[in-house]
Design a protein around this motif. Structure first.
Motif, PDB file in Angstrom:
ATOM      1  N   GLU A  20       0.857  -1.175   0.000  1.00  0.00           N
ATOM      2  CA  GLU A  20       0.000   0.000   0.000  1.00  0.00           C
ATOM      3  C   GLU A  20       0.900   1.233   0.000  1.00  0.00           C
ATOM      4  OE1 GLU A  20      -2.041  -0.629   3.651  1.00  0.00           O
ATOM      5  OE2 GLU A  20      -3.052  -2.425   2.930  1.00  0.00           O
ATOM      6  N   GLY A  21       0.294   2.388  -0.138  1.00  0.00           N
ATOM      7  CA  GLY A  21       1.049   3.634  -0.084  1.00  0.00           C
ATOM      8  C   GLY A  21       1.694   3.955  -1.414  1.00  0.00           C
ATOM      9  N   ASP A  22       2.361   5.109  -1.463  1.00  0.00           N
ATOM     10  CA  ASP A  22       2.923   5.548  -2.732  1.00  0.00           C
ATOM     11  C   ASP A  22       4.447   5.515  -2.768  1.00  0.00           C
ATOM     12  OD1 ASP A  22       3.369   7.633  -1.012  1.00  0.00           O
ATOM     13  OD2 ASP A  22       2.480   9.173  -2.273  1.00  0.00           O
ATOM     14  N   SER A  23       5.074   4.978  -1.725  1.00  0.00           N
ATOM     15  CA  SER A  23       6.539   4.929  -1.731  1.00  0.00           C
ATOM     16  C   SER A  23       7.043   3.684  -1.018  1.00  0.00           C
ATOM     17  CB  SER A  23       7.116   6.188  -1.070  1.00  0.00           C
ATOM     18  OG  SER A  23       6.820   6.203   0.306  1.00  0.00           O
ATOM     19  N   LEU A  24       8.332   3.459  -1.184  1.00  0.00           N
ATOM     20  CA  LEU A  24       9.035   2.404  -0.460  1.00  0.00           C
ATOM     21  C   LEU A  24      10.420   2.932  -0.134  1.00  0.00           C
ATOM     22  CD1 LEU A  24      11.303   0.787  -2.457  1.00  0.00           C
ATOM     23  CD2 LEU A  24       9.179   0.125  -3.548  1.00  0.00           C
TER      24      LEU A  24
END
Length: 153
Positions: A75-79
């Motif tokens: 999930e989310g927009d970054s790593l």
């Protein structure tokens, strides 16, 4: 052109003292289709800069699997990718926003078209596993692998 320093005012040159602390390199990436390549290239550059070119092939393959899993399943927009070199260990950790951990059942299904990436990591790495949330609290979990660095000598 004159220098701000006279030659006698310059500090003597000394070689840097090697640190006893681990080397840690961190990359934050958008979670998108290019994440795996960016992370792979980052790991290859880090390994090359510390003279561990012999680990590049396995390390980049394993990194690609972790970053691809984060892109496909998290999930989310970054790593965040963290590379730690603490001889003789070389560890790569990919943090993402999904709290869901990989399951052993997915690793043991060789007839599946998808979901075998962590099986490759398990087969190629000296160790691998999961980590709790990152220290900054931005990500829910991490997946890591470790390789033993080549011994020079």
């Amino acid at each position: 052109m004159e220098s701000d320093y006279e030659s006698d005012d310059r500090p003597p040159r000394r070689p840097p003292v090697p640190s006893k602390d681990p080397y840690v390199y961190t990359l934050q990436s958008n979670r998108n289709a290019t994440s795996a390549k960016v992370c792979r290239d980052f790991v290859a550059v880090v390994l090359g800069s510390v003279g561990q070119e012999g680990l590049v092939e396995v390390a980049t393959l394993c990194t690609s699997e972790l970053a691809t899993n984060a892109f496909l399943h998290a999930e989310g927009d970054s790593l965040t990718l963290r590379v730690m070199i603490e001889p003789p260990r070389f560890r790569v950790l990919v943090y993402d926003a999904s709290a869901q951990l990989p399951t052993a059942g997915r690793l043991a299904a060789p007839d599946r078209l998808h979901g075998r990436g962590l099986g490759l990591v398990a087969a190629l790495a000296d160790a691998w596993g999961t980590a709790d949330a990152d220290p900054a609290g931005m990500y829910a979990k991490g997946i890591w692998f470790e390789l033993h660095a080549e011994q020079k000598g």
